[in-house]
Scaffold this motif. Sequence first.
Motif, short mmCIF file in Angstrom:
data_model
loop_
_atom_site.label_atom_id
_atom_site.label_comp_id
_atom_site.label_asym_id
_atom_site.label_seq_id
_atom_site.Cartn_x
_atom_site.Cartn_y
_atom_site.Cartn_z
N ILE A 42 0.84 -1.21 0.00
CA ILE A 42 0.00 0.00 0.00
C ILE A 42 0.87 1.25 0.00
N TRP A 43 1.87 1.25 0.86
CA TRP A 43 2.75 2.43 0.92
C TRP A 43 3.56 2.59 -0.37
N ASN A 44 4.06 1.46 -0.90
CA ASN A 44 4.85 1.53 -2.13
C ASN A 44 4.01 2.04 -3.29
N ASP A 45 2.76 1.57 -3.37
CA ASP A 45 1.87 2.03 -4.43
C ASP A 45 1.61 3.52 -4.31
N TYR A 46 1.44 3.97 -3.07
CA TYR A 46 1.21 5.40 -2.82
C TYR A 46 2.42 6.22 -3.28
N SER A 268 -1.63 20.78 -13.26
CA SER A 268 -2.17 20.63 -11.91
C SER A 268 -3.15 19.45 -11.86
N VAL A 269 -3.32 18.90 -10.66
CA VAL A 269 -4.29 17.85 -10.45
C VAL A 269 -4.76 17.90 -9.00
N ASP A 270 -6.01 17.59 -8.79
CA ASP A 270 -6.55 17.50 -7.44
C ASP A 270 -5.99 16.25 -6.77
N ARG A 271 -5.34 16.44 -5.61
CA ARG A 271 -4.65 15.33 -4.95
C ARG A 271 -5.61 14.18 -4.63
N SER A 272 -6.75 14.52 -4.09
CA SER A 272 -7.70 13.46 -3.71
C SER A 272 -8.23 12.73 -4.93
N GLN A 273 -8.46 13.47 -6.03
CA GLN A 273 -8.97 12.84 -7.24
C GLN A 273 -7.92 11.93 -7.85
N TYR A 274 -6.66 12.39 -7.86
CA TYR A 274 -5.60 11.59 -8.46
C TYR A 274 -5.35 10.31 -7.66
N LEU A 275 -5.61 10.33 -6.35
CA LEU A 275 -5.35 9.16 -5.50
C LEU A 275 -6.54 8.21 -5.42
N LEU A 276 -7.60 8.46 -6.20
CA LEU A 276 -8.75 7.56 -6.17
C LEU A 276 -8.37 6.15 -6.58
N TRP A 278 -5.46 4.80 -6.32
CA TRP A 278 -4.66 4.21 -5.23
C TRP A 278 -5.56 3.74 -4.08
N ARG A 279 -6.59 4.50 -3.77
CA ARG A 279 -7.50 4.10 -2.70
C ARG A 279 -8.24 2.80 -3.06
N ASP A 280 -8.68 2.68 -4.31
CA ASP A 280 -9.33 1.45 -4.73
C ASP A 280 -8.38 0.26 -4.61
N SER A 281 -7.14 0.51 -5.03
CA SER A 281 -6.14 -0.56 -4.93
C SER A 281 -5.89 -0.95 -3.48
N THR A 282 -5.89 0.04 -2.58
CA THR A 282 -5.67 -0.25 -1.16
C THR A 282 -6.81 -1.11 -0.59
N LEU A 283 -8.06 -0.75 -0.92
CA LEU A 283 -9.20 -1.55 -0.46
C LEU A 283 -9.13 -2.98 -0.98
N MET A 284 -8.72 -3.11 -2.23
CA MET A 284 -8.59 -4.45 -2.79
C MET A 284 -7.53 -5.26 -2.05
N THR A 285 -6.44 -4.61 -1.71
CA THR A 285 -5.37 -5.30 -1.00
C THR A 285 -5.82 -5.73 0.40
N ILE A 286 -6.50 -4.84 1.09
CA ILE A 286 -6.99 -5.18 2.44
C ILE A 286 -7.99 -6.32 2.37
N GLY A 287 -8.91 -6.28 1.40
CA GLY A 287 -9.89 -7.35 1.25
C GLY A 287 -9.23 -8.69 0.97
N ALA A 310 0.30 -2.97 -14.16
CA ALA A 310 -0.52 -1.76 -14.32
C ALA A 310 0.34 -0.51 -14.41
N GLU A 311 1.38 -0.47 -13.55
CA GLU A 311 2.27 0.69 -13.55
C GLU A 311 3.02 0.80 -14.87
N ASN A 312 3.47 -0.38 -15.38
CA ASN A 312 4.16 -0.36 -16.67
C ASN A 312 3.23 0.10 -17.78
N SER A 313 1.98 -0.35 -17.71
CA SER A 313 1.02 0.07 -18.74
C SER A 313 0.79 1.57 -18.70
N LEU A 314 0.66 2.10 -17.48
CA LEU A 314 0.47 3.55 -17.36
C LEU A 314 1.69 4.31 -17.86
#
Length: 685
Positions: A42-46, A268-276, A278-287, A310-314
Motif C-alpha cells: 500500500i505504501w509503495n503504491d502510494y 495541476s491535479v486535485d490530490r484526492s482525485q488523483y489518488l482515487l 490508489w484508494r481502490d487498490s488499497t481496499l482491494m489489498t486489504i480485502g 498496471a504501472e508499466n502500462s500507465l
Amino acid sequence: MAVTSDRAAQRLDPVSSWSKKRVVVGFAAALLLVWSVAVGEIWNDYRNTLESWARYSRGLALSTAQFTEQSLTVNQLVLASMLDWIAEDGVSNEADFLRVAGSQSFFERLRERTRYLRQVDVATFIARDGRVLNFTRSYPPPRINLGDRDYFKEQMAANAPALSLGNVVQNRGNGRWTFYLARAVFATNGDRVGVVIVGVESAFYAEHLRWLTGDSGGQVRLLRQDGVLLADSSGSDAGFGEPVNLAARGVMSTAHAVPSFPATVVVSVDRSQYLLEWRDSTLMTIGAALLLSLLAALIARRLYSLVQVAENSLRVEGQTRMLSAILDSPLALAAVMGRDGRFLFTNAQFDQVFGRFVEDGRLRLPGAVEGAAAVTDFLAGRSGERQEIALAIPLPDHRALEVRLSLARLDAPEPGAVVLVGHDETRRLEAEALIVQSAKLIRLGEMATSMAHELNQPLNVVKMAAQSAQMEIESASPAAHGDAALAELCRFVGDRLARIVGQADRAASIIDHMRIFGRVPKGPPPVIDAVDSCRAALDFVGHQLRHSGVAVRTRLDGARQPVRCHPVLLEQVLVNLLLNARDSLLSNRVGAPRIELSAVAAEGRVDILVHDNGPGIPVALRGRVFEPFFTTKESGKGTGLGLAVSYGIVRDSGGTLDLLDDAAGCTFRVRLPLVVEDAVGQAAC
C-alpha cells in the motif's frame, strides 16, 4: 494418515498446548507477514503513484511548453513578416503608415499570410491613437479603438520591450477570449507610428491542452509571467485575466517556463482525485489480506505483479502520449512505426513529404530516392539501434528535396517500435550553394579583369605595328605615283592596315568593357540612357548571336530615355536575357531563330523588351523562373542564378523584371522609372 494420527495423539498429550501455540504463532507469523506485505504494498503504491505523477507532469509540462513555444513562434514570425512589409513599402512617417497599413491591398496580404495558420486568430495594425487600421477579418475594419489595451500601452511607452504578451480579453469583434502578441511599428525616420498585433484564441490552446492531457484527470493552464491565466484545458473561461493561486491546498502542480516568451505552462491535479485509483487498490489489498490470510505472501506477490503490470502500462501510455505530443511539431517531419512495419503515427509534415511513398501503412521508398536502401535496411533490422540518413527525393521540376532522417528503435509505444524524425534541409543546402556560387562569380569577375589587362598589351603592340606600317605606306605613296601597280598595292595595303587599326581599337573597347563588367559599381547610380545600354549589350554579345545564326531586330531609334541605374548592372541584365534567349532558340528550334530588342518610354517609365520566337516557358514553371538555382536548361548548362541575380539588380534600381504572357515565344520586360531631365540634360531634383 500417520501424520494425522500423530497430531491427534499430540492433542491428547500435555505437550499439545505447545503445538497449538506453534500453530498460533505460525498463523500469527503468517498473518503478520501477510499484513506486513500488504502495508508495504500500500505504501509503495502510494509513493509510486506520486512519483509517477511527478514524472508525468514534468514531461507533460515540458512537451506543452515546447508546443506553446512553437505555436507562439509562428505568431511571432507573422509579426516579423508584417513589420518587414512596412519596411519594404518604405514607410517614412505616420502618414505613410496610415496610408499603407490601411489599404485594401494590405488587407489582402494579411489575409493571404494568415489563411492557413490556425494559431493566428487575427492580425491587426493599430494607429498611434489606438484606432484599428486594418485586420484580417474584414475590410474596411470596424471602428474599434484598442488604446486601452495593456499591450498597446506597453508598446507605445518609451522603454517598451521588443515583444509584449497581452492579457486575455474578450475580443471586441467576436466576443471570444483572446490574448495577443504585440510589437511596435517604426517608420524609417525612427518614429513610433503604431502597433501590430497577432491574436491567439484561448479556445485554440484549450483544445490542444485537452488533447495533451487526455483522460489523465490533470489540468493544464497557460499563464503569463505575472501569473495571469491565458488558457485552460478545462474549457472554462472562469478566472481569465486574473492571477492563479498555485499554492492552493490539496492541489499538486508542476510548472515549466515557455522558452523565448514571457509565459509559463502549469500542470495541476486535485490530490484526492488523483489518488482515487490508489484508494481502490488499497481496499482491494486489504480485502484480499482478510480473505486469504494463510496465502498472504502468494497473494501479495501476485498483487505486486499486477501492480507492476498496471504501472508499466500507465508508464507506456504516458510515454506514448508524450511522444505523440513531442513529435507532432510543425518544424519537423515525425512518425512512429510499429514492429509490424506499419505507421502508428505521422504528422502533417511527414505526410506531405513521404505520403506518396506509403502503401498499406508501410513506407516503400523507390530506388530513385537517394538513401532509400539505407532506410530499408534499418527498418528490416539489418543495421544498428540508431542511424542518420540523408535522402534526396526527386521532384517533378528536376530538383531534389534534401531530407535528413534520424531513425531510432524504442520500446514505446510498443517493443520494437521505430521513431523517424527528419528535417527538410533543401533551403539550407541551396543557401550554401548560393554562397559558393557567389564566391565563384566574384572570382570569375576578378579573372575577367585580369585577362582584359593582359590582352590589352598584345593588342597595343598590334595596333602600334599596324600604325607604323601605315605611316611607311603613306610616306611611300608619292614615290609610287609613277608606277600604277605599285600605287594600287599601296592603297590596298593601306586600307588593310586601317582595318587592322580599327579592329584593334574595337577589340580594346570590348576588353575595356569586360574590365568594367567584372567590377561591382560603387556609389549612387547615375542617370544613363537606356537605349545606349541596349546598344552596349548588343555590342558585347552581337558576335555570339550572329555566329549562332540568330537574327536580331531592334527598335532603338527613339529619343533619349534616361533612367537611374548603374550602366554595368543594366548591361549585365540585358546580356543575360539575350544569352538566355539564344540558348532557348538553339536548344528548341521552331523556325528561323529571331530575337527582338526594343526600348519604349511611356507614362513615366521605360520598358525594355527582349522577345524570342522560341518554344517559350511552360505555364507550370513560369512562377519559378526567378528562383535561385532553378533552370530549364540541361544538367551542366546552367547555374539557375542569371535570372535571380537580374531580378535583384532591377529591383534594387527601383524597377521590375517580369515574364510576360506570350502566345508565341518568350518575352521578358525590364521596367524602370523614367527620369525627368531639365533643358540641359540633367536629372531634375
